[in-house]
Scaffold this active site. Sequence first.
Site, PDB file in Angstrom:
ATOM      1  N   ASP A 118      18.667  54.124 -37.542  1.00 47.22           N
ATOM      2  CA  ASP A 118      18.767  53.976 -38.989  1.00 47.22           C
ATOM      3  C   ASP A 118      17.594  53.136 -39.482  1.00 47.22           C
ATOM      4  OD1 ASP A 118      21.049  55.406 -39.217  1.00 47.22           O
ATOM      5  OD2 ASP A 118      22.402  53.697 -39.243  1.00 47.22           O
ATOM      6  N   ASP A 169      17.612  57.709 -47.210  1.00 51.49           N
ATOM      7  CA  ASP A 169      16.607  57.597 -48.275  1.00 51.49           C
ATOM      8  C   ASP A 169      15.847  58.899 -48.442  1.00 51.49           C
ATOM      9  OD1 ASP A 169      17.206  55.071 -49.009  1.00 51.49           O
ATOM     10  OD2 ASP A 169      15.634  54.084 -47.871  1.00 51.49           O
ATOM     11  N   ARG A 218      17.271  61.886 -46.138  1.00 48.22           N
ATOM     12  CA  ARG A 218      18.397  62.431 -46.891  1.00 48.22           C
ATOM     13  C   ARG A 218      19.422  63.058 -45.941  1.00 48.22           C
ATOM     14  NH1 ARG A 218      18.212  59.578 -51.126  1.00 48.22           N
ATOM     15  NH2 ARG A 218      16.740  60.101 -52.776  1.00 48.22           N
ATOM     16  N   ASN A 232      31.290  56.836 -41.577  1.00 50.62           N
ATOM     17  CA  ASN A 232      30.933  58.230 -41.319  1.00 50.62           C
ATOM     18  C   ASN A 232      29.982  58.391 -40.149  1.00 50.62           C
ATOM     19  OD1 ASN A 232      32.521  59.229 -43.337  1.00 50.62           O
ATOM     20  ND2 ASN A 232      30.909  59.316 -44.864  1.00 50.62           N
ATOM     21  N   ASN A 258      22.091  47.740   8.009  1.00 56.64           N
ATOM     22  CA  ASN A 258      23.021  48.627   8.710  1.00 56.64           C
ATOM     23  C   ASN A 258      22.363  49.294   9.910  1.00 56.64           C
ATOM     24  OD1 ASN A 258      25.264  48.206   7.216  1.00 56.64           O
ATOM     25  ND2 ASN A 258      25.352  50.212   6.273  1.00 56.64           N
ATOM     26  N   ASP A 280      26.988  41.842   2.401  1.00 56.72           N
ATOM     27  CA  ASP A 280      27.870  42.403   1.377  1.00 56.72           C
ATOM     28  C   ASP A 280      27.958  41.567   0.108  1.00 56.72           C
ATOM     29  OD1 ASP A 280      28.592  44.783   2.344  1.00 56.72           O
ATOM     30  OD2 ASP A 280      30.597  44.227   3.018  1.00 56.72           O
TER      31      ASP A 280
END
Length: 1292
Positions: free
Chosen positions: A545, A809, A856, A884, A947, A981
């Site tokens: 906006d 606008d 607009r 809206n 791991n 972990d």
Amino acid sequence: MPTYNDDDDSSRPPSVHSERNQKPSSSQFLGVPSSNYNQRENSSRSGSSTISREPSSSGTMYPMASRDSMKESYDKNKGTPPDYTSYVSHSDAEPEQASSKSSTSIEDLLHTEYDDAPFAFSIPLLQRLQDPKNTSLLHAIHGLKGLCKGLKVDPSTGISTHEPHYADKLQMSDILNDDSNPKLVVHLDRIRSQDNNPEAKVSHDSDRVKYYGKNVLPEHDSKGLIRLMLEAFKDKVLILLSIAAVVSLALGLYQTFGQPPTLDPITGKPEPRVEWVEGVAIMAAIVIVVTVGGVNDWQKELQFKKLNAKVSNFDVQVLRDGAVHSTSVFDLVVGDVLFVEAGDVVPVDGVLIESNNLVLDESAMTGETDNIKKVDANTAIERTSPDVEYRKNADPYLISGTTILEGNGKLLVTAVGVNSFNGRTTMAMRTEGQATPLQLRLSRVADAIAKLGGAASALLFIVLLIEFLVRLKSNDSSSKNKGQEFLQILIVSVTLLVVAVPEGLPLAVTLALAFATNRMQKDNNLVRHLQACETMGTATNICSDKTGTLTQNRMTVVAGGFGTDVLFFDHNDETPTNVDQGSDSSKFEDAGASAFAFKRLSPELRDLTLYSIAVNSTCRQLFEDNSDTPRFIGSKTETALLDMSVKELGLTNVDSMRSSVDIKQFFSFSSDRKASGAIFEYKDKYYFVVKGMPERVLQQSTSVITNGSLDEVEDMHSHADYFKEMITGYAKRSLRTLGLCYRVFDSWPPKDIPTNDEDSSNPLKWEDAFTDMTFLGFFGIMDPIRPDVPLAVKVCQGAGVTVRMVTGDNIVTAKAIASQCGIYTEDGISMEGPEFRSLSDEKRLEILPKLDVLARSSPLDKQLLIEGLQKLGNVVAVTGDGTNDAPALKKANVGFSMGKSGTEVAKEASDIILMDDNFSSIVKAIAWGRTVNDAVKKFLQFQITVNITAVFLTIISAVASTDQSSVLTAVQLLWVNLIMDTLAALALATDPPTPEVLKRKPEKPGASLFTFDMWKMIICQSMYQLAVTLVLHFAGNSIFHYPSNTADMNTIVFNTFVWLQLFNEINNRRLDNKLNIFERINHNFLFIAIFVIVAGIQVIIVFFGGAAFSVKRIDGKGWAISIVFGVISIPLGALIRCVPNNFLRKVLPVKTIDTVFSWILNPRFRSKRRSTDHDVESLSLIPYEPTSPNEVIDSIRHSLGFVQRIRGGRIRHLLNNSKFDKQMEALPERLRPRVKQRFMKIRSPSVSSATSVALMIPISTLVSEASGRLGGHDIWISHNRQALDKKSSNVH
């Protein structure tokens, strides 16, 4: 007129809750004392001294406290709001019958009185006003006048903040015996305005708070630390390891105390008896792992609790002590006069004192899709007779959780907190959260690693067991020692499984999100939905906006004119037009364009302009202390006009001006009208004044004033081009333009305009009244862009994020501002909403990539824009502030609402709230989103490296050992698991954003969690770590000239392994090929602290761990070996980054590894070779993108299935919702949609929507109306935001 039988639901109109289908049922709240006050029967009743409770249809009696016990409870609890829930009906065991009929009739409630009660009305009676809506009850208590009298409030001044403890007690009979006119006249002119006053709060010790409570719900029952620790211990592998540890401890104790000591062959002295130490050490390590995991989860819950509280709190305007005050929604009490307006979500239950075209959406409560127009209580009384319970056109009730679509009004609060409708429903719907998309992606990777780790652990156990059995015949040890050896094999195998199965991986993202959302609050981003934080990391488009986001929302009237020739401009502004832009500046000079132009206005024009601006406005005024100049709160456009009126037209008090005229009808602003209007009586005439978009105003104007006088009017046709030129000139200067016009009626209602027979309070329709207007003037309003916006837009563009402006606008103004912001470029496209809307889908998709400005625009245009961009594969973030905008905010991948100027509906529909309404905060959200994704990848890279090294080192050393023992013992592996972990996740997940994250393109949606750079670092570092540890284990004694005693070298191997992980943790701070791994490390104190703590603990373990950790103190050479090999991983990482990827792609088996992972974690991939379905999941670790909520549940269930089967524990909570499908399938098919429809999500001021919910609810309550009987089944109802989606679409 129809009447409705209180005992027959079929005759009742749609209401908030029917007596049979509500959850919780009204019978749980009606028929219970409103507080701990003594209760007695009205003397006008039959003469019995007490009320006997009617048994419910289930046969249960409602609890009734004795006079003495209630009096004692009230005296004991002074200063504390009464616990009404302690009086809830015991009918929950049979909700089907209990909810079918209210246990207490209205007659009982009207004639039940409470000794020592300061107010006439009990909570059950006030609840019956609205649940279900009951105008006949409002008649019975003498309307608004009786209601105010019973609540001891003057609606003209509000409640007193210094309310005494009432010595005079008010009884219901005082209300019922009042035969005066029930219509109450509210004197609005008594209201004075005052700024926010910290003293304007009602004391917690007041009778009003004690009796009715506060607008706060009890905190969600969060899990305590002990409970979280117990849940962490539910891990199946930890339980198995605990059992093994107990057996090991038992055997160790037997060997220590039941067997003769073993003599040292050198000294001949008994060796230390430490056989029991390993069992104790393993159990201690398990306790530490569980404790750390529980504390980690506990801190996470505390952070999200703080976030929820912040999301739920907002300010409201109330009338207290005769003045308007701004206060927290949590401070509302029964009796408050609350101001409400379009865009608000009603936070309390109440009855309207005044309604200016209030229209509400109550679909979230009643399921009824029609919007409801509200009237004030006086009008409702006039339109109904006492025997009519409800009429749709006489509805004065506002229900908490509903949405105001149009208008404004004043509300008398009748129920707050747990006693309001929304509070009762919310308390029945509190539940656990669900997994976020990133957790889902990680869970899939964890499942793949778990399968590989489980296979490795099983392989190790089988190999060692075979070796143990083969050597069993030649083993001369005692049976106890043989048992100990077997147990050692089991412990090592299980411990390896603990390390190999990454339970912390799916939960690591929660830690990153908790940290990010907490820090984002400081950057003015209030995250309501966790997944939005993740999604912003992949955002490719921002649809913003203009007003308040790109601009400062600090509007000032800087230019304008009255009629054809009175023009003005601000002293600090340039001349109002520019010759180069095609406007005639000489015309302004000839007209006397200066601030003194206002003096040319006739008194009549000045007064009409003042009334037009003051009456046709919903702003409220506040006076600062010791100041006569008002400050206005409301629409920034309207406040700009009011400020101009104060400065130039002599406005002193807008409230007094409004109250001096009789307002006949008010038309609130809407996106369809692009204007607002008001009709009021002034000097025996009726003026219709309108302000709005100048094009609309000019289109409906047939005449225009001239010479600054209302008496001189000319035809508009000859001046239309002049005004269009003026408006265009203003637009090119980035000014927002507003037009004013008026019309005069000689009578009311006007005789020459059709009237609306359906609504006598609003006799005129907008389209009929808004014609044949006289143009008054126009105003140019400046809203300067924010200074940091151009740079923020440039940063977005550098980050691969396209910024587009979407505004209401006109296109000229929009292009001018977009150019200043850097959004609108030379090759970009600008377009107006109607034109964009009319394009075909193909054409729209064609122009979207170059569309920079959409002017607009309507909410539908914004939705079409979002849909089109998403079809092109974009991840779209959108901003919105109005009611809206809710559909667009929901449609976008991430919706941003405005914290300052946004409506509550927009905030509820959004994912993130911009607390400062600033576009630059969106850029920070992008940076944090990318940082969260990076943090997870860093942790993933680190953990897989650990791991691989730990699994291979353990297997190889154990198989090669003569006694089947691993070089890393069970306790050592548990310490490594704790580092891996929890502590590493804390360190790597808390890095703040760096400027680098905004210098790269966004990742594609659904991109693999692994990049080639990650794979090459994982593989190369794992190879280095394995090479170092295996060489030290098998050849370390000979290389470094240590004696053949394995204890020294085993300790060095363990120490080296830990230091390798520590320095590799620093290495993993970067995911790209840049060499500076220490960048901004000073900004992450937690990383440094964890590094120091882990290093310190490792030193303590080596020095003092002894038998517990199976270590021995090592000399300086041993420490040098460990630390030097650890440090080498950093220059090695730099070398790996410098090697070209193309070369490594040919050497490293990345593709093979990736394919193996994909084959393991997804059966869809395994079936791909024999399927040509294009919907099958992608190759690699790219996640499957579900298209429906059910697919999300299925995907989560599948992805975590293997980990959950092995580990359980906290993972189980991510799978709770899988019960929903199974139990819904058990229902008859005809009942499923009706059960789902009964259970809808609503908003509560005290409960954040940041977590999705799933609640165990007796199904018989939900389906009693549908089926009559379903036994005692329970189901998990997993409800989403259907209610809000429905509400948003209705708004649109």
